[in-house]
Scaffold this active site. Structure first.
Site, short mmCIF file in Angstrom:
data_model
loop_
_atom_site.label_atom_id
_atom_site.label_comp_id
_atom_site.label_asym_id
_atom_site.label_seq_id
_atom_site.Cartn_x
_atom_site.Cartn_y
_atom_site.Cartn_z
N ASN A 270 47.37 21.69 76.19
CA ASN A 270 47.86 20.33 76.34
C ASN A 270 49.44 20.54 75.92
O ASN A 270 50.41 20.11 76.70
CB ASN A 270 47.35 19.43 75.30
CG ASN A 270 45.89 18.56 76.07
OD1 ASN A 270 45.91 18.44 76.93
ND2 ASN A 270 45.15 18.31 74.88
N GLU B 234 38.21 17.75 72.29
CA GLU B 234 37.48 18.73 73.01
C GLU B 234 36.13 19.05 72.62
O GLU B 234 36.03 20.31 72.81
CB GLU B 234 38.67 19.95 72.92
CG GLU B 234 38.67 20.59 71.41
CD GLU B 234 39.80 19.66 70.53
OE1 GLU B 234 40.12 20.15 69.54
OE2 GLU B 234 40.36 18.65 71.15
N ASP C 175 33.27 23.15 70.46
CA ASP C 175 34.41 22.78 70.55
C ASP C 175 35.00 23.98 71.41
O ASP C 175 34.98 25.37 71.02
CB ASP C 175 34.76 22.98 69.07
CG ASP C 175 36.47 22.36 68.94
OD1 ASP C 175 36.38 21.19 68.78
OD2 ASP C 175 37.24 23.18 68.78
N ASP D 18 43.14 17.49 80.79
CA ASP D 18 41.78 16.86 81.30
C ASP D 18 41.25 17.51 82.48
O ASP D 18 39.72 17.51 82.54
CB ASP D 18 42.43 15.50 82.03
CG ASP D 18 42.69 14.35 81.19
OD1 ASP D 18 42.37 14.48 79.93
OD2 ASP D 18 43.55 13.65 81.48
N HIS E 88 49.02 17.01 79.33
CA HIS E 88 47.63 16.40 79.13
C HIS E 88 46.78 16.38 80.45
O HIS E 88 45.76 16.46 80.47
CB HIS E 88 47.78 14.86 78.43
CG HIS E 88 48.24 14.96 77.01
ND1 HIS E 88 47.49 15.42 76.07
CD2 HIS E 88 49.39 14.76 76.66
CE1 HIS E 88 48.14 15.32 74.91
NE2 HIS E 88 49.22 14.92 75.22
#
Length: 175
Positions: A52, A87, A44, A61, A57
């Site tokens: 974010n 994530e 993670d 990405d 966002h």
């Protein structure tokens, strides 16, 4: 168009959870035939929400893609990396015992921590598990998830072996 796993097409270029489930079944069958060990890493990105929130966002990405490229570069050609959700990533390590899986996990952790990403520094937390053929895929996933949960609870940016049985010193995914 966003993929099923979210984002802007990320899941179209990198295997997703459905592909992971299929490959996991295949690798468990192979391990059953050969007697080779099989290990799983669940990881993670620590504090990913901050990327974010601070940058948007699209930045998230981009960060996921950068992390995936670095993780893939640190694996053997027959290891399998997939986005597990949000994530989280999963890595299948065929023909790998628990001690070697821990070395791989620690190397990936250190590489990510030492890399400057477009939107700043990142760390990852990892849970590691070893297949117990009698317990199967679900136990393997649950044990790695246990290690990941404990790594995050212990302060993040670390690798911990997942255990389903707290009395099992080996960290096996045994129910």
């Amino acid at each position: 168009m966003a993929g099923a796993a979210g984002g802007h097409g990320f899941s179209h270029r990198h295997p997703n959870r459905r592909a992971l489930d299929k490959r996991l079944d295949m690798e468990i069958a192979r391990a059953g035939r050969t007697g080779d060990p099989l290990c799983l890493l669940l990881l993670d990105i620590d504090h990913f929400k901050a990327v974010n929130d601070e940058f948007g966002h699209q930045a998230g990405d981009t960060t996921l893609q950068e992390v995936a490229r670095i993780l893939q570069a640190g694996l053997r050609p027959y290891d399998f990396l997939a986005r597990y959700g949000g994530e989280e990533f999963a890595v299948l390590l065929p023909a790998t015992n628990l001690a070697d899986a821990l070395v791989v996990a620690e190397r990936l952790r250190a590489t990510i921590a030492g890399t400057g990403f477009t939107y700043g520094r990142l760390t990852i937390s990892l849970g590691v598990s070893r297949l117990d053929p009698a317990s199967g895929a679900q136990a393997l996933m649950m044990a790695a998830d246990n290690g990941l949960y404990r790594a995050k609870a212990a302060g993040r940016n670390r690798v911990l072996v997942g255990k389903l049985n707290p009395d099992d010193p080996s960290g096996s995914a045994r129910l």
